[in-house]
Design a protein around this motif. Sequence first.
Motif, short mmCIF file in Angstrom:
data_model
loop_
_atom_site.label_atom_id
_atom_site.label_comp_id
_atom_site.label_asym_id
_atom_site.label_seq_id
_atom_site.Cartn_x
_atom_site.Cartn_y
_atom_site.Cartn_z
N ILE A 1 0.85 -1.19 0.00
CA ILE A 1 0.00 0.00 0.00
C ILE A 1 0.88 1.24 0.00
CG2 ILE A 1 -0.18 0.06 2.53
CD1 ILE A 1 -3.12 1.02 2.10
N SER A 2 0.41 2.27 -0.68
CA SER A 2 1.09 3.56 -0.68
C SER A 2 0.08 4.60 -0.20
CB SER A 2 1.58 3.91 -2.09
OG SER A 2 2.19 5.17 -2.10
N VAL A 3 0.38 5.28 0.90
CA VAL A 3 -0.53 6.29 1.43
C VAL A 3 0.09 7.67 1.32
CG1 VAL A 3 -1.92 4.83 2.93
CG2 VAL A 3 0.24 5.69 3.77
N SER A 4 -0.72 8.63 0.90
CA SER A 4 -0.24 9.99 0.65
C SER A 4 -0.10 10.80 1.92
CB SER A 4 -1.21 10.70 -0.31
OG SER A 4 -2.53 10.60 0.17
N GLU A 5 -0.65 10.28 3.03
CA GLU A 5 -0.55 10.93 4.34
C GLU A 5 -0.74 9.85 5.40
OE1 GLU A 5 -3.97 13.40 5.36
OE2 GLU A 5 -5.01 12.57 3.62
N ASP A 6 -0.49 10.17 6.67
CA ASP A 6 -0.73 9.21 7.73
C ASP A 6 -2.20 8.80 7.71
OD1 ASP A 6 1.88 9.76 8.33
OD2 ASP A 6 1.49 10.58 10.33
N LYS A 7 -2.47 7.49 7.75
CA LYS A 7 -3.85 7.02 7.67
C LYS A 7 -4.06 5.82 8.58
CE LYS A 7 -5.58 8.75 3.32
NZ LYS A 7 -6.41 8.43 2.15
N PHE A 8 -5.32 5.44 8.71
CA PHE A 8 -5.70 4.29 9.53
C PHE A 8 -6.21 3.21 8.57
CE2 PHE A 8 -8.30 1.74 12.36
CZ PHE A 8 -7.59 1.77 13.55
N LEU A 9 -5.56 2.05 8.58
CA LEU A 9 -5.92 0.94 7.69
C LEU A 9 -6.81 -0.04 8.44
CD1 LEU A 9 -5.47 -0.78 5.04
CD2 LEU A 9 -3.53 -1.80 6.24
N VAL A 10 -7.99 -0.33 7.87
CA VAL A 10 -8.88 -1.34 8.44
C VAL A 10 -8.86 -2.56 7.53
CG1 VAL A 10 -11.25 -1.92 9.07
CG2 VAL A 10 -10.37 0.36 9.55
N LEU A 11 -8.58 -3.71 8.13
CA LEU A 11 -8.56 -4.98 7.41
C LEU A 11 -9.87 -5.72 7.64
CD1 LEU A 11 -4.96 -5.95 8.48
CD2 LEU A 11 -5.63 -5.20 6.20
N SER A 12 -10.41 -6.31 6.62
CA SER A 12 -11.67 -7.08 6.76
C SER A 12 -11.38 -8.45 7.37
CB SER A 12 -12.34 -7.24 5.39
OG SER A 12 -12.70 -5.98 4.89
N ILE A 13 -10.76 -8.39 8.53
CA ILE A 13 -10.41 -9.58 9.30
C ILE A 13 -10.97 -9.38 10.69
CG2 ILE A 13 -8.52 -10.93 10.31
CD1 ILE A 13 -6.76 -10.01 7.96
#
Length: 199
Positions: free
Chosen positions: A112-124
């Motif tokens: 993944i490449s994010v353009s700013e600090d972000k919160f990643l949610v996984l469908s797990i």
Amino acid sequence: QGYRYLETIGKVKIYENKNALSIGITYDSYIRKSIFSKYDDEVQRLILLSSVVLSDDANTELREVSIKELDELKDDIERRGSNLVYNDIVQERKKDMLKITSWLEDDIIGTISVSEDKFLVLSIPNVAGWTIFVDGEAVETQNANIGFMGIYLEEGEHTVEAKTIIPGVVITLCAVGIYVGLIIVDKKISNKKQKNERT
């Protein structure tokens, strides 16, 4: 509107879901669970796409969604309909998604490449037995979106790996349970729409 015809095999027509999302989507804003619970199913479905839902005591640097923004979302649904609003939000979520490079029943890897600090949610499901690694380092997870795993990502390119010691059968049962839950929510929304159209 959200499907594109691909081909017909025998008597079966194959379509592509243009609104399909990855197992991992990112957010830059959040809503407290107690605020989220005050809205009806239709609005909740769209909130879950537009902002991550975190517990009231979550320690986060994400921007909190205001009540004014949530009221504007409700107004937009009433004015344009939930399907159009849904399509717009999905396109926004597609900007910074996890791209899966390897998928085994006990080990999922993506970039993944994010353009700013972000919160990643996984469908797990956020259950014991899973460990999430970012660039080879184990990271702390948070409960996000009412029962899923979430992690913080700094700006830049990352490799994310989800490993589990849970037997594959349990993973499959969890996935089926989530799928059935989504179908029930979708049916509720459809039934509510049909009732509203009759009145």
